[in-house]
Design a protein around this motif. Structure first.
Motif, PDB file in Angstrom:
ATOM      1  N   ALA A 157       0.846  -1.206   0.000  1.00 28.82           N
ATOM      2  CA  ALA A 157       0.000   0.000   0.000  1.00 28.82           C
ATOM      3  C   ALA A 157       0.876   1.248   0.000  1.00 28.82           C
ATOM      4  CB  ALA A 157      -0.918  -0.003   1.217  1.00 28.82           C
ATOM      5  N   TRP A 158       0.376   2.281  -0.605  1.00 34.96           N
ATOM      6  CA  TRP A 158       1.060   3.575  -0.613  1.00 34.96           C
ATOM      7  C   TRP A 158       0.017   4.669  -0.492  1.00 34.96           C
ATOM      8  CZ3 TRP A 158      -0.572   6.788  -4.477  1.00 34.96           C
ATOM      9  CH2 TRP A 158      -1.190   6.177  -5.573  1.00 34.96           C
ATOM     10  N   GLN A 159       0.434   5.865  -0.059  1.00 35.22           N
ATOM     11  CA  GLN A 159      -0.502   6.977   0.107  1.00 35.22           C
ATOM     12  C   GLN A 159       0.240   8.305   0.025  1.00 35.22           C
ATOM     13  OE1 GLN A 159      -2.328   6.205   3.901  1.00 35.22           O
ATOM     14  NE2 GLN A 159      -0.508   6.697   5.082  1.00 35.22           N
ATOM     15  N   ALA A 160      -0.531   9.354  -0.308  1.00 33.21           N
ATOM     16  CA  ALA A 160      -0.031  10.732  -0.331  1.00 33.21           C
ATOM     17  C   ALA A 160      -1.028  11.601   0.421  1.00 33.21           C
ATOM     18  CB  ALA A 160       0.134  11.223  -1.768  1.00 33.21           C
ATOM     19  N   MET A 161      -0.513  12.546   1.230  1.00 36.57           N
ATOM     20  CA  MET A 161      -1.364  13.349   2.111  1.00 36.57           C
ATOM     21  C   MET A 161      -1.022  14.829   1.983  1.00 36.57           C
ATOM     22  SD  MET A 161      -0.204  10.331   3.434  1.00 36.57           S
ATOM     23  CE  MET A 161       0.954  10.609   4.764  1.00 36.57           C
ATOM     24  N   ALA A 162      -2.026  15.662   2.241  1.00 37.39           N
ATOM     25  CA  ALA A 162      -1.835  17.107   2.395  1.00 37.39           C
ATOM     26  C   ALA A 162      -2.843  17.582   3.432  1.00 37.39           C
ATOM     27  CB  ALA A 162      -2.036  17.845   1.077  1.00 37.39           C
ATOM     28  N   GLY A 163      -2.405  18.467   4.318  1.00 45.69           N
ATOM     29  CA  GLY A 163      -3.322  18.876   5.382  1.00 45.69           C
ATOM     30  C   GLY A 163      -2.893  20.162   6.056  1.00 45.69           C
ATOM     31  N   LEU A 164      -3.631  20.486   7.114  1.00 46.56           N
ATOM     32  CA  LEU A 164      -3.388  21.710   7.884  1.00 46.56           C
ATOM     33  C   LEU A 164      -3.586  21.385   9.361  1.00 46.56           C
ATOM     34  CD1 LEU A 164      -2.903  24.810   7.897  1.00 46.56           C
ATOM     35  CD2 LEU A 164      -5.401  25.074   7.860  1.00 46.56           C
ATOM     36  N   THR A 165      -2.602  21.755  10.166  1.00 48.39           N
ATOM     37  CA  THR A 165      -2.652  21.543  11.614  1.00 48.39           C
ATOM     38  C   THR A 165      -2.798  22.875  12.326  1.00 48.39           C
ATOM     39  OG1 THR A 165      -1.267  19.575  11.499  1.00 48.39           O
ATOM     40  CG2 THR A 165      -1.373  20.684  13.613  1.00 48.39           C
ATOM     41  N   TYR A 166      -3.622  22.889  13.373  1.00 53.30           N
ATOM     42  CA  TYR A 166      -3.712  24.054  14.260  1.00 53.30           C
ATOM     43  C   TYR A 166      -3.238  23.635  15.645  1.00 53.30           C
ATOM     44  CZ  TYR A 166      -5.441  27.745  17.259  1.00 53.30           C
ATOM     45  OH  TYR A 166      -5.523  28.746  18.190  1.00 53.30           O
ATOM     46  N   HIS A 167      -2.238  24.311  16.172  1.00 51.80           N
ATOM     47  CA  HIS A 167      -1.692  24.013  17.494  1.00 51.80           C
ATOM     48  C   HIS A 167      -2.472  24.793  18.552  1.00 51.80           C
ATOM     49  CE1 HIS A 167       1.662  21.886  15.699  1.00 51.80           C
ATOM     50  NE2 HIS A 167       1.760  22.892  14.840  1.00 51.80           N
ATOM     51  N   ILE A 168      -3.244  24.060  19.342  1.00 53.13           N
ATOM     52  CA  ILE A 168      -3.996  24.698  20.419  1.00 53.13           C
ATOM     53  C   ILE A 168      -3.039  25.256  21.457  1.00 53.13           C
ATOM     54  CG2 ILE A 168      -5.707  24.316  22.232  1.00 53.13           C
ATOM     55  CD1 ILE A 168      -6.765  21.989  20.469  1.00 53.13           C
ATOM     56  N   ASP A 169      -2.061  24.456  21.831  1.00 53.82           N
ATOM     57  CA  ASP A 169      -0.980  24.900  22.704  1.00 53.82           C
ATOM     58  C   ASP A 169       0.215  24.025  22.381  1.00 53.82           C
ATOM     59  OD1 ASP A 169      -1.400  22.454  23.985  1.00 53.82           O
ATOM     60  OD2 ASP A 169      -2.560  23.344  25.611  1.00 53.82           O
ATOM     61  N   SER A 170       1.214  23.956  23.282  1.00 53.97           N
ATOM     62  CA  SER A 170       2.409  23.186  22.956  1.00 53.97           C
ATOM     63  C   SER A 170       2.167  21.690  22.962  1.00 53.97           C
ATOM     64  CB  SER A 170       3.520  23.519  23.956  1.00 53.97           C
ATOM     65  OG  SER A 170       3.982  24.813  23.744  1.00 53.97           O
ATOM     66  N   SER A 171       1.138  21.221  23.627  1.00 54.39           N
ATOM     67  CA  SER A 171       0.898  19.787  23.732  1.00 54.39           C
ATOM     68  C   SER A 171      -0.208  19.284  22.810  1.00 54.39           C
ATOM     69  CB  SER A 171       0.543  19.420  25.183  1.00 54.39           C
ATOM     70  OG  SER A 171       1.639  19.658  26.035  1.00 54.39           O
TER      71      SER A 171
END
Length: 316
Positions: free
Chosen positions: A138-152
C-alpha cells in the motif's frame, strides 16, 4: 465481480508542536500520538457495482523534528457496496486494515497554523476468503493543515489518496482481481509529549522612591511639612548608596508662562539646597524646571491649584 476495498488510512492530526504554558506556543521536538477518522470514497469499481461513502479510523505514534516528521500508523475502514455473495468476504461492504510508515514535511512549523504534505508506504490487509486477508503493498499521499492549540495539543484536517496492489477474492463465479484506489477527508487530534515549562514573567520593577513637596501660591520657600518631606527623601537616598536624585519643579496655571518657568526652577533649587543640608551631595542632584507643564491636576489657564505648585523628588 471485482471486490471493492478501502484505504484504511486514518486522519492523524500531525504535530510540529511547540513548548509552552497553557497560553503560550513555543516550538520543541518530541514524540507524539494522534488519532482520528473521517469519510472515504472508492475511485475504482466494476460496471454495475455501486459503492457508498465509507468510514475509516486509526492512530499514530511518531516523532516531530520541527519541519520533518515521521510516524507509524495503523488504521481500519469499510466501504459499503451493492455486491452480495453469501459466505464471501464481500457481502454488502468490504474492509481494509493498514499498517503504514509515513514521512511528512511541515511548512511554517513555528506557527500555530502549519500546512503540511506527506507520503507513506506499508502493508494493507484487504478483506478476502484467506485467513489474513489479501495482503497487499500500500502507498498513500497526504496534504493537510494543523492548528496548534498549545504546545501539547493540536487538531488538524487532511486530504488523502491511497492505493494498493490488486487484491483478489474467491467468489461463486471465480477469482476476482480489483484495482484499489480511494480518497479520504479526515480530521484528527494529537498530543505531543514533553512540553517544557515556561517560566513565569518576572515581577514588574518597583517604581523608584519619590516624594512630593508643595508650595504656597507664588512662593518658593519651604514649609515645616515640606522640610520634613525633604528629610525623608534624604534618608531614602542614603539607604540606596550610589543613587541619583531628580528634583523637578512645577507651578499652577496662574501667571505668565515665562514667569512660571522661572518660579518652578527656583522651587527645584530650593529643594536641592535643603537636600544638601540634609547630607545629600550636590553632585547627586539634578534640577529641572517645567513651569505649567505636567500638571498633577488638569485645570484651565489662570487657575490657582495647590497640588500643581510642587517639586517632585525622584531617587534612582
Amino acid at each position: 465481480m471485482k471486490k471493492l476495498v478501502i484505504a484504511g488510512a486514518i486522519a492523524l492530526a500531525p504535530f510540529a508542536v511547540q513548548a509552552q504554558t497553557q497560553d503560550t506556543y513555543v516550538p520543541f521536538e518530541g514524540f507524539y500520538i494522534a488519532g482520528g477518522g473521517g469519510a472515504v470514497w472508492a475511485l475504482s469499481s466494476n460496471p454495475g457495482v455501486t459503492t457508498y461513502t465509507g468510514w475509516l479510523a486509526g492512530g499514530k505514534l511518531g516523532y516531530d523534528f520541527l519541519g520533518p516528521r515521521v510516524d507509524l500508523e495503523v488504521g481500519y475502514g469499510r466501504i459499503g457496496n451493492n455486491v452480495f455473495f453469501p459466505g464471501s468476504a464481500v457481502s454488502g461492504s468490504s474492509g481494509q486494515l493498514n499498517v503504514m510508515a509515513n514521512a511528512y514535511y511541515d511548512f511554517l512549523p513555528l506557527q500555530r497554523f502549519t500546512p503540511y504534505i506527506g507520503v507513506g508506504a506499508g502493508v494493507a490487509f484487504v478483506d478476502s476468503n484467506q485467513p489474513l486477508g489479501s495482503t497487499q503493498f500500500a502507498w498513500q499521499a497526504m496534504a493537510g493543515l494543523t492548528y496548534h492549540i498549545d504546545s501539547s495539543w493540536a487538531v488538524g484536517v487532511e486530504a488523502r489518496y491511497m492505493g494498493t496492489t490488486n487484491p483478489s477474492i474467491n467468489t461463486p463465479t471465480g477469482t476476482v482481481y480489483s484495482q484499489n484506489h480511494t480518497i479520504a477527508a479526515l480530521a484528527g487530534i494529537a498530543f505531543k509529549f514533553g512540553a517544557p515549562t515556561v517560566a513565569p514573567p518576572p515581577p514588574p520593577a518597583a517604581a523608584p522612591p519619590s516624594f512630593m513637596v508643595f508650595f504656597d501660591w507664588d512662593r518658593s520657600n519651604l514649609s515645616a511639612q515640606a522640610l520634613n518631606t525633604i528629610k525623608q527623601a534624604a534618608a531614602a537616598y542614603k539607604t540606596k548608596g550610589n543613587a541619583r536624585i531628580t528634583a523637578t519643579g512645577h507651578t499652577d496655571t496662574s501667571g505668565p508662562e515665562a514667569y512660571n518657568m522661572a518660579l518652578s526652577l527656583r522651587r527645584a533649587n530650593t529643594v536641592k539646597d535643603a537636600l544638601v543640608r540634609e547630607g545629600v551631595p550636590a553632585t547627586a542632584i539634578a534640577v529641572i524646571g517645567r513651569g505649567e507643564a505636567g500638571l498633577l491636576v488638569k485645570t484651565a489657564d489662570g487657575v490657582r491649584e495647590p497640588q500643581n505648585r510642587r517639586v517632585e523628588i525622584v531617587i534612582q
